[in-house]
Design a protein around this motif. Sequence first.
Motif, PDB file in Angstrom:
ATOM      1  N   GLN A  49      -9.218  27.472  29.897  1.00 17.71           N
ATOM      2  CA  GLN A  49      -8.535  26.714  30.944  1.00 17.71           C
ATOM      3  C   GLN A  49      -9.420  25.614  31.562  1.00 17.71           C
ATOM      4  O   GLN A  49      -8.973  24.480  31.671  1.00 17.71           O
ATOM      5  CB  GLN A  49      -8.013  27.657  32.025  1.00 17.71           C
ATOM      6  CG  GLN A  49      -6.928  27.003  32.869  1.00 17.71           C
ATOM      7  CD  GLN A  49      -5.856  27.973  33.309  1.00 17.71           C
ATOM      8  OE1 GLN A  49      -5.992  29.180  33.145  1.00 17.71           O
ATOM      9  NE2 GLN A  49      -4.777  27.470  33.862  1.00 17.71           N
ATOM     10  N   PRO A  50     -10.687  25.924  31.926  1.00 18.78           N
ATOM     11  CA  PRO A  50     -11.544  24.841  32.429  1.00 18.78           C
ATOM     12  C   PRO A  50     -11.720  23.713  31.410  1.00 18.78           C
ATOM     13  O   PRO A  50     -11.700  22.540  31.775  1.00 18.78           O
ATOM     14  CB  PRO A  50     -12.876  25.523  32.699  1.00 18.78           C
ATOM     15  CG  PRO A  50     -12.563  26.947  32.865  1.00 18.78           C
ATOM     16  CD  PRO A  50     -11.361  27.225  32.031  1.00 18.78           C
ATOM     17  N   GLU A  55      -8.605  21.649  31.337  1.00 15.40           N
ATOM     18  CA  GLU A  55      -8.506  20.815  32.530  1.00 15.40           C
ATOM     19  C   GLU A  55      -9.483  19.642  32.462  1.00 15.40           C
ATOM     20  O   GLU A  55      -9.190  18.547  32.919  1.00 15.40           O
ATOM     21  CB  GLU A  55      -8.771  21.652  33.783  1.00 15.40           C
ATOM     22  CG  GLU A  55      -7.496  22.299  34.300  1.00 15.40           C
ATOM     23  CD  GLU A  55      -7.744  23.477  35.206  1.00 15.40           C
ATOM     24  OE1 GLU A  55      -8.831  23.531  35.807  1.00 15.40           O
ATOM     25  OE2 GLU A  55      -6.860  24.340  35.304  1.00 15.40           O
ATOM     26  N   VAL A  93      -7.960  16.970  30.356  1.00 12.51           N
ATOM     27  CA  VAL A  93      -6.933  16.182  31.037  1.00 12.51           C
ATOM     28  C   VAL A  93      -7.571  14.945  31.657  1.00 12.51           C
ATOM     29  O   VAL A  93      -6.972  13.882  31.723  1.00 12.51           O
ATOM     30  CB  VAL A  93      -6.228  17.025  32.130  1.00 12.51           C
ATOM     31  CG1 VAL A  93      -5.251  16.176  32.914  1.00 12.51           C
ATOM     32  CG2 VAL A  93      -5.494  18.189  31.516  1.00 12.51           C
ATOM     33  N   PRO A 136      -3.446  18.386  26.449  1.00 11.43           N
ATOM     34  CA  PRO A 136      -4.060  19.137  27.553  1.00 11.43           C
ATOM     35  C   PRO A 136      -3.163  19.191  28.786  1.00 11.43           C
ATOM     36  O   PRO A 136      -3.097  20.236  29.443  1.00 11.43           O
ATOM     37  CB  PRO A 136      -5.334  18.343  27.864  1.00 11.43           C
ATOM     38  CG  PRO A 136      -5.600  17.521  26.679  1.00 11.43           C
ATOM     39  CD  PRO A 136      -4.279  17.248  26.045  1.00 11.43           C
ATOM     40  N   THR A 137      -2.455  18.085  29.089  1.00  8.26           N
ATOM     41  CA  THR A 137      -1.553  18.071  30.243  1.00  8.26           C
ATOM     42  C   THR A 137      -0.492  19.156  30.100  1.00  8.26           C
ATOM     43  O   THR A 137      -0.281  19.971  30.997  1.00  8.26           O
ATOM     44  CB  THR A 137      -0.855  16.703  30.352  1.00  8.26           C
ATOM     45  OG1 THR A 137      -1.827  15.678  30.182  1.00  8.26           O
ATOM     46  CG2 THR A 137      -0.175  16.538  31.673  1.00  8.26           C
ATOM     47  N   SER A 164      -1.973  22.715  30.238  1.00  5.98           N
ATOM     48  CA  SER A 164      -2.460  23.186  31.527  1.00  5.98           C
ATOM     49  C   SER A 164      -1.314  23.467  32.500  1.00  5.98           C
ATOM     50  O   SER A 164      -1.328  24.477  33.217  1.00  5.98           O
ATOM     51  CB  SER A 164      -3.484  22.174  32.057  1.00  5.98           C
ATOM     52  OG  SER A 164      -3.225  21.777  33.325  1.00  5.98           O
ATOM     53  N   ASP A 199      -0.141  27.212  33.998  1.00 10.74           N
ATOM     54  CA  ASP A 199       0.093  27.503  35.422  1.00 10.74           C
ATOM     55  C   ASP A 199       1.444  28.186  35.620  1.00 10.74           C
ATOM     56  O   ASP A 199       1.564  29.143  36.388  1.00 10.74           O
ATOM     57  CB  ASP A 199       0.066  26.209  36.252  1.00 10.74           C
ATOM     58  CG  ASP A 199      -1.341  25.699  36.448  1.00 10.74           C
ATOM     59  OD1 ASP A 199      -2.276  26.485  36.200  1.00 10.74           O
ATOM     60  OD2 ASP A 199      -1.509  24.532  36.822  1.00 10.74           O
ATOM     61  N   ASN A 232     -16.723  16.436  36.739  1.00 10.35           N
ATOM     62  CA  ASN A 232     -16.106  17.759  36.714  1.00 10.35           C
ATOM     63  C   ASN A 232     -17.072  18.862  37.102  1.00 10.35           C
ATOM     64  O   ASN A 232     -16.770  19.719  37.928  1.00 10.35           O
ATOM     65  CB  ASN A 232     -15.574  18.045  35.311  1.00 10.35           C
ATOM     66  CG  ASN A 232     -14.086  17.839  35.239  1.00 10.35           C
ATOM     67  OD1 ASN A 232     -13.331  18.702  35.671  1.00 10.35           O
ATOM     68  ND2 ASN A 232     -13.687  16.690  34.750  1.00 10.35           N
ATOM     69  N   ARG A 285     -17.101  21.338  40.484  1.00 10.20           N
ATOM     70  CA  ARG A 285     -17.125  22.803  40.449  1.00 10.20           C
ATOM     71  C   ARG A 285     -18.345  23.357  41.168  1.00 10.20           C
ATOM     72  O   ARG A 285     -18.264  24.280  41.977  1.00 10.20           O
ATOM     73  CB  ARG A 285     -17.148  23.291  39.002  1.00 10.20           C
ATOM     74  CG  ARG A 285     -15.788  23.361  38.417  1.00 10.20           C
ATOM     75  CD  ARG A 285     -15.842  23.563  36.921  1.00 10.20           C
ATOM     76  NE  ARG A 285     -14.648  23.012  36.323  1.00 10.20           N
ATOM     77  CZ  ARG A 285     -13.484  23.630  36.331  1.00 10.20           C
ATOM     78  NH1 ARG A 285     -13.368  24.804  36.878  1.00 10.20           N
ATOM     79  NH2 ARG A 285     -12.438  23.059  35.792  1.00 10.20           N
TER      80      ARG A 285
END
Lengths: 309, 295
Positions: A127-128, A131, A134, A177-178, A181, A185, B277, B281
């Motif tokens: 997930q990271p 993101e 994106v 990716p959009t 992600s 969610d 990024n 974080r």
Amino acid sequence: MDGNTVRASSRLLKSTNKTALHLERRGKMTVMVCAFLIISAALSITIFLTVKGLDAFLENGVSIVDFLSSTNWNPTDHKSPTYGALSFIFGSFLVTILAACLAAPLGIGCAIFMTEIAPSWGKKVLQPVIELLVGVPSVVYGFIGLSVLVPFLRSVVGGQGFSVLAGTLVLAVMILPTVASIAADGLNSLPGGLREGSFALGATRWQTIWRVVLPAAMPTLLTAIVLGMARAFGEALAVQMVIGNVRTLPEALTDPAATLTTIITLNMGHTTFGSTENNVLWSLALILLAMSFFFILFIRYLSSRRKFS
Amino acid sequence: MNSRQRDQLATLVFYSIAAGITALLFGLIGYMLYQGFPKLTLDFLTSPSSSFKAGGGIGSQLFNSFYILVLTMLFTIPLGLGGGIYMAEYARDNKLTSTIRTCIEVLASLPSIVIGMFGLLVFVNLTGWGYTMIGGALALTVFNLPVMVRVCEDALRSVPREQKEASLALGLTHWHSIKTVLLPAAFPGILTGAILASGRVFGEAASLLFTAGITTPTLDFGNWNPFDSVSPLNIFRPAETLAVHIWSVNTQGLIPDVRAVADGSAAVLILAVLVFNLLARWIGSLLHKKITAQA
């Protein structure tokens, strides 16, 4: 914070001191002005672009029917310039829909993997990373397309390499990716009891995904796809770099084409502001604006059908 | 095929989709970094670009990118903060609030080229400035504002209700408790969001083409008078950013070493996104630890 040193009696609303009430009003006014700026920005974009976009039809006498239905685009012809934008409208829809067809199954598959199959690993690593992707600028995707994909297509499929196919692939990679992600969610926000109920009835994981999770999350998944399509439809530079930018309708996926955004990008800089040729470009922008309103309405409709949020 | 085998097959398919996507995206990004990394010499990063000859750098473009980013954030953060505070604290559930929400949605979903054209109409033609840095920054403000408002609103809403109620119960005015209780508590979230938004602004190109332009005058980095036309600080000069540079050398450029310049620029952009990024974080978790007093 300097406010901490002010005596309590002067910070209280009902004190005899009027400064607190005064500050309260001033603070509220300040943030209201900010909120109104947002409204005025959205309104003025809509109004300015609509007025400017209609100039070509109202002032320069371009036929709106020809504009929307003819593929004959030749604004630089001195004797009889023609302004048929159908090829570009078609090109925009074609690459958007094809890119969505590629990115939707892959993106949603990736989201299912992240949430249903390997939740711990998916949440911590995938997930990271998704993101982060994106956030990769679209020119970078365009440049990768130009320097890697176009030569590759040229050597494998033949032709120039600049084609609808190249545009589609670049857009698909860009919106993947959009889609993934947002879909992830959506899947994450489903109540956990749905899955447990299904497992308790003896369903396998695939049956749970296919019969329970996907139908329940369908409005959110569609929202993810529509948001991806909106991004693809409005993308300018990445597509412009790989699609070839010709005025004719493409006959095969390997033919070059053009989209609304690529024609605007190419010609806006070197046409005279206020000329018919320039005004027609603003009409193309009006179509982009109208489409983005359509996408918003569609997403609103989808979210009103959301069962679990 | 029974349901068990079908389940295994589906699992296999999902594993391969995930692996395929990860490999593809990592491959592309890794390839760009691998191609661009050798070009990132100090000379390349600091020397001015050339329009005809090989061997130009990206010095002024890099500077423009950061300068426009700072200008944009200077406009966006106060406006976004104000809008966010209004939406989170003052907005009632009425027509006006839903209008503002619609407007935020509209702004967020507009294609960036449309925002660029609006910028061309208002900040370039209407004001008579021509292609300027400030015009580009204002267009980017429009582009970035909806994101910033959402970030601030979410951060303020995620502050525990009890903190606000306690401060109101002590008799503070609403505004004073926003200023001294809510904002400090929401600060890590706002900062993280702002850094992520900066990454987005840094890589934005389409809305800058017709507002900040695709040229940069020769800059004299010894001249710090912001009103001089060759000064890098002048906000009324055309300013090509790094993202725009990648596009323009590839499509309009005449230099023979396009590939090298573009490779290097793309690597810088990707690295910048990575840094933004990771920074977001890292700072976010650091501040969170500090504020919640976890060791």
